[in-house]
Scaffold this motif. Structure first.
Motif, PDB file in Angstrom:
ATOM      1  N   LEU A  47       0.933  -1.172   0.262  1.00 25.20           N
ATOM      2  CA  LEU A  47       0.345   0.160  -0.218  1.00 25.20           C
ATOM      3  C   LEU A  47       0.487   1.403  -0.149  1.00 25.20           C
ATOM      4  O   LEU A  47       0.371   2.452  -0.353  1.00 25.20           O
ATOM      5  CB  LEU A  47      -0.962  -0.006   1.359  1.00 25.20           C
ATOM      6  CG  LEU A  47      -2.396  -0.811   1.414  1.00 25.20           C
ATOM      7  CD1 LEU A  47      -2.900  -1.331   2.307  1.00 25.20           C
ATOM      8  CD2 LEU A  47      -3.035  -0.433   0.144  1.00 25.20           C
ATOM      9  N   MET A  48       1.843   1.381  -0.165  1.00 27.21           N
ATOM     10  CA  MET A  48       3.133   2.255   0.560  1.00 27.21           C
ATOM     11  C   MET A  48       2.828   3.090  -0.754  1.00 27.21           C
ATOM     12  O   MET A  48       3.106   4.655  -0.702  1.00 27.21           O
ATOM     13  CB  MET A  48       4.481   2.051   0.825  1.00 27.21           C
ATOM     14  CG  MET A  48       4.952   2.938   0.611  1.00 27.21           C
ATOM     15  SD  MET A  48       4.630   3.726   2.908  1.00 27.21           S
ATOM     16  CE  MET A  48       4.928   2.168   3.906  1.00 27.21           C
ATOM     17  N   PRO A  49       2.621   2.749  -1.888  1.00 21.30           N
ATOM     18  CA  PRO A  49       2.705   3.813  -3.273  1.00 21.30           C
ATOM     19  C   PRO A  49       1.811   4.612  -3.731  1.00 21.30           C
ATOM     20  O   PRO A  49       1.478   5.651  -3.246  1.00 21.30           O
ATOM     21  CB  PRO A  49       2.797   3.387  -4.492  1.00 21.30           C
ATOM     22  CG  PRO A  49       3.468   1.929  -4.460  1.00 21.30           C
ATOM     23  CD  PRO A  49       3.306   1.553  -2.571  1.00 21.30           C
ATOM     24  N   ALA A  50       0.023   4.050  -2.668  1.00 21.58           N
ATOM     25  CA  ALA A  50      -1.053   4.962  -2.164  1.00 21.58           C
ATOM     26  C   ALA A  50      -0.932   5.647  -1.637  1.00 21.58           C
ATOM     27  O   ALA A  50      -1.782   7.238  -1.208  1.00 21.58           O
ATOM     28  CB  ALA A  50      -1.736   3.435  -1.877  1.00 21.58           C
ATOM     29  N   LEU A  51      -0.028   4.850  -0.196  1.00 18.67           N
ATOM     30  CA  LEU A  51      -0.064   5.635   1.146  1.00 18.67           C
ATOM     31  C   LEU A  51       0.211   7.213   0.776  1.00 18.67           C
ATOM     32  O   LEU A  51       0.300   8.471   0.973  1.00 18.67           O
ATOM     33  CB  LEU A  51       0.095   5.172   2.286  1.00 18.67           C
ATOM     34  CG  LEU A  51      -0.477   4.445   2.830  1.00 18.67           C
ATOM     35  CD1 LEU A  51       0.110   3.442   3.692  1.00 18.67           C
ATOM     36  CD2 LEU A  51      -1.952   4.490   3.195  1.00 18.67           C
ATOM     37  N   LEU A  52       1.607   7.052   0.123  1.00 18.26           N
ATOM     38  CA  LEU A  52       2.487   8.194  -0.868  1.00 18.26           C
ATOM     39  C   LEU A  52       1.592   9.601  -1.135  1.00 18.26           C
ATOM     40  O   LEU A  52       2.429  10.350  -0.893  1.00 18.26           O
ATOM     41  CB  LEU A  52       3.741   7.493  -0.902  1.00 18.26           C
ATOM     42  CG  LEU A  52       4.870   7.023  -0.204  1.00 18.26           C
ATOM     43  CD1 LEU A  52       5.721   6.406  -1.587  1.00 18.26           C
ATOM     44  CD2 LEU A  52       4.934   7.838   0.917  1.00 18.26           C
ATOM     45  N   LYS A  53       0.486   8.905  -1.817  1.00 15.39           N
ATOM     46  CA  LYS A  53      -0.070  10.142  -3.388  1.00 15.39           C
ATOM     47  C   LYS A  53      -1.495  10.885  -1.170  1.00 15.39           C
ATOM     48  O   LYS A  53      -1.310  11.499  -1.944  1.00 15.39           O
ATOM     49  CB  LYS A  53      -1.089   9.231  -3.152  1.00 15.39           C
ATOM     50  CG  LYS A  53      -0.100   8.383  -4.779  1.00 15.39           C
ATOM     51  CD  LYS A  53      -0.033   9.252  -5.586  1.00 15.39           C
ATOM     52  CE  LYS A  53       0.981   8.713  -6.839  1.00 15.39           C
ATOM     53  NZ  LYS A  53       0.453   9.594  -8.274  1.00 15.39           N
ATOM     54  N   ILE A  54      -1.107  10.701  -0.495  1.00 12.92           N
ATOM     55  CA  ILE A  54      -1.924  11.543   0.228  1.00 12.92           C
ATOM     56  C   ILE A  54      -0.801  12.592   1.157  1.00 12.92           C
ATOM     57  O   ILE A  54       0.157  12.070   2.087  1.00 12.92           O
ATOM     58  CB  ILE A  54      -3.129  10.824   1.604  1.00 12.92           C
ATOM     59  CG1 ILE A  54      -3.212   9.009   1.056  1.00 12.92           C
ATOM     60  CG2 ILE A  54      -3.620  11.091   2.506  1.00 12.92           C
ATOM     61  CD1 ILE A  54      -4.081   8.772   1.958  1.00 12.92           C
ATOM     62  N   GLU A  56      -0.821  14.179   3.878  1.00  8.67           N
ATOM     63  CA  GLU A  56      -1.133  14.205   5.202  1.00  8.67           C
ATOM     64  C   GLU A  56      -0.228  13.960   5.182  1.00  8.67           C
ATOM     65  O   GLU A  56       0.427  13.439   6.940  1.00  8.67           O
ATOM     66  CB  GLU A  56      -2.624  14.357   5.545  1.00  8.67           C
ATOM     67  CG  GLU A  56      -3.299  15.285   6.041  1.00  8.67           C
ATOM     68  CD  GLU A  56      -4.222  14.950   4.303  1.00  8.67           C
ATOM     69  OE1 GLU A  56      -4.030  13.814   3.923  1.00  8.67           O
ATOM     70  OE2 GLU A  56      -4.845  15.833   3.703  1.00  8.67           O
ATOM     71  N   LEU A  57       0.332  12.169   4.924  1.00  6.35           N
ATOM     72  CA  LEU A  57       1.198  11.174   5.426  1.00  6.35           C
ATOM     73  C   LEU A  57       2.644  11.817   5.150  1.00  6.35           C
ATOM     74  O   LEU A  57       3.122  10.725   5.895  1.00  6.35           O
ATOM     75  CB  LEU A  57       0.697   9.835   4.596  1.00  6.35           C
ATOM     76  CG  LEU A  57      -0.746   9.349   4.962  1.00  6.35           C
ATOM     77  CD1 LEU A  57      -0.963   8.165   4.695  1.00  6.35           C
ATOM     78  CD2 LEU A  57      -0.752   9.185   6.863  1.00  6.35           C
ATOM     79  N   ARG A  58       3.479  12.770   4.633  1.00  5.22           N
ATOM     80  CA  ARG A  58       4.202  13.083   3.880  1.00  5.22           C
ATOM     81  C   ARG A  58       4.850  14.508   5.064  1.00  5.22           C
ATOM     82  O   ARG A  58       3.628  15.139   5.260  1.00  5.22           O
ATOM     83  CB  ARG A  58       4.050  13.621   2.372  1.00  5.22           C
ATOM     84  CG  ARG A  58       3.447  12.764   1.370  1.00  5.22           C
ATOM     85  CD  ARG A  58       4.010  12.746  -0.117  1.00  5.22           C
ATOM     86  NE  ARG A  58       5.323  12.565  -0.032  1.00  5.22           N
ATOM     87  CZ  ARG A  58       6.329  12.765  -1.139  1.00  5.22           C
ATOM     88  NH1 ARG A  58       5.163  13.005  -2.415  1.00  5.22           N
ATOM     89  NH2 ARG A  58       6.884  12.324  -1.416  1.00  5.22           N
ATOM     90  N   ILE A  59       5.760  14.326   5.214  1.00  4.89           N
ATOM     91  CA  ILE A  59       6.415  15.402   5.841  1.00  4.89           C
ATOM     92  C   ILE A  59       7.767  16.036   4.848  1.00  4.89           C
ATOM     93  O   ILE A  59       9.035  15.650   3.965  1.00  4.89           O
ATOM     94  CB  ILE A  59       7.114  14.522   7.140  1.00  4.89           C
ATOM     95  CG1 ILE A  59       7.070  13.943   7.903  1.00  4.89           C
ATOM     96  CG2 ILE A  59       8.203  16.018   7.984  1.00  4.89           C
ATOM     97  CD1 ILE A  59       7.288  13.586   8.986  1.00  4.89           C
ATOM     98  N   PRO A  60       7.650  17.192   4.428  1.00  6.87           N
ATOM     99  CA  PRO A  60       8.048  17.674   3.959  1.00  6.87           C
ATOM    100  C   PRO A  60      10.137  17.743   4.216  1.00  6.87           C
ATOM    101  O   PRO A  60      10.264  17.523   5.889  1.00  6.87           O
ATOM    102  CB  PRO A  60       8.140  19.843   3.959  1.00  6.87           C
ATOM    103  CG  PRO A  60       6.929  19.007   4.227  1.00  6.87           C
ATOM    104  CD  PRO A  60       6.439  17.938   5.229  1.00  6.87           C
ATOM    105  N   VAL A  61      10.822  18.009   3.067  1.00  4.16           N
ATOM    106  CA  VAL A  61      12.568  17.855   4.336  1.00  4.16           C
ATOM    107  C   VAL A  61      12.876  19.134   4.329  1.00  4.16           C
ATOM    108  O   VAL A  61      13.222  18.980   5.100  1.00  4.16           O
ATOM    109  CB  VAL A  61      13.376  17.082   3.224  1.00  4.16           C
ATOM    110  CG1 VAL A  61      14.414  16.821   3.226  1.00  4.16           C
ATOM    111  CG2 VAL A  61      12.846  15.482   2.256  1.00  4.16           C
TER     112      VAL A  61
END
Length: 71
Positions: A47-54, A56-61
């Motif tokens: 599910l990781m590729p689909a989860l990365l599209k959300i 809210e789940l990503r932290i900007p570097v």
């Protein structure tokens, strides 16, 4: 598309490594628990590729590095 796949692969590897180390550190010998953990890791990896599209789940570097520099 390729950066998304690479990032998902790296995150999946991290999740699997953490799960494996957790099983080793806590000396889990229950086969059902081990199987449940690895099934959860496999599900998260798939599910990781689909989860990365959300978003809210990503932290900007930039946020991570700027806060680390300030402290």
């Amino acid at each position: 598309m390729l950066p998304l796949i690479i990032e998902a692969g790296i995150r999946s590897l991290a999740v699997g490594t953490i799960a494996g180390l957790g099983l080793l550190i806590f000396r889990v010998r229950n086969v059902r628990l081990e199987r449940a953990v690895w099934m959860a890791v496999l599900s998260a990896a798939l599910l990781m590729p689909a989860l990365l599209k959300i978003p809210e789940l990503r932290i900007p570097v930039s946020l991570v590095t700027s806060k680390a520099v300030i402290q």
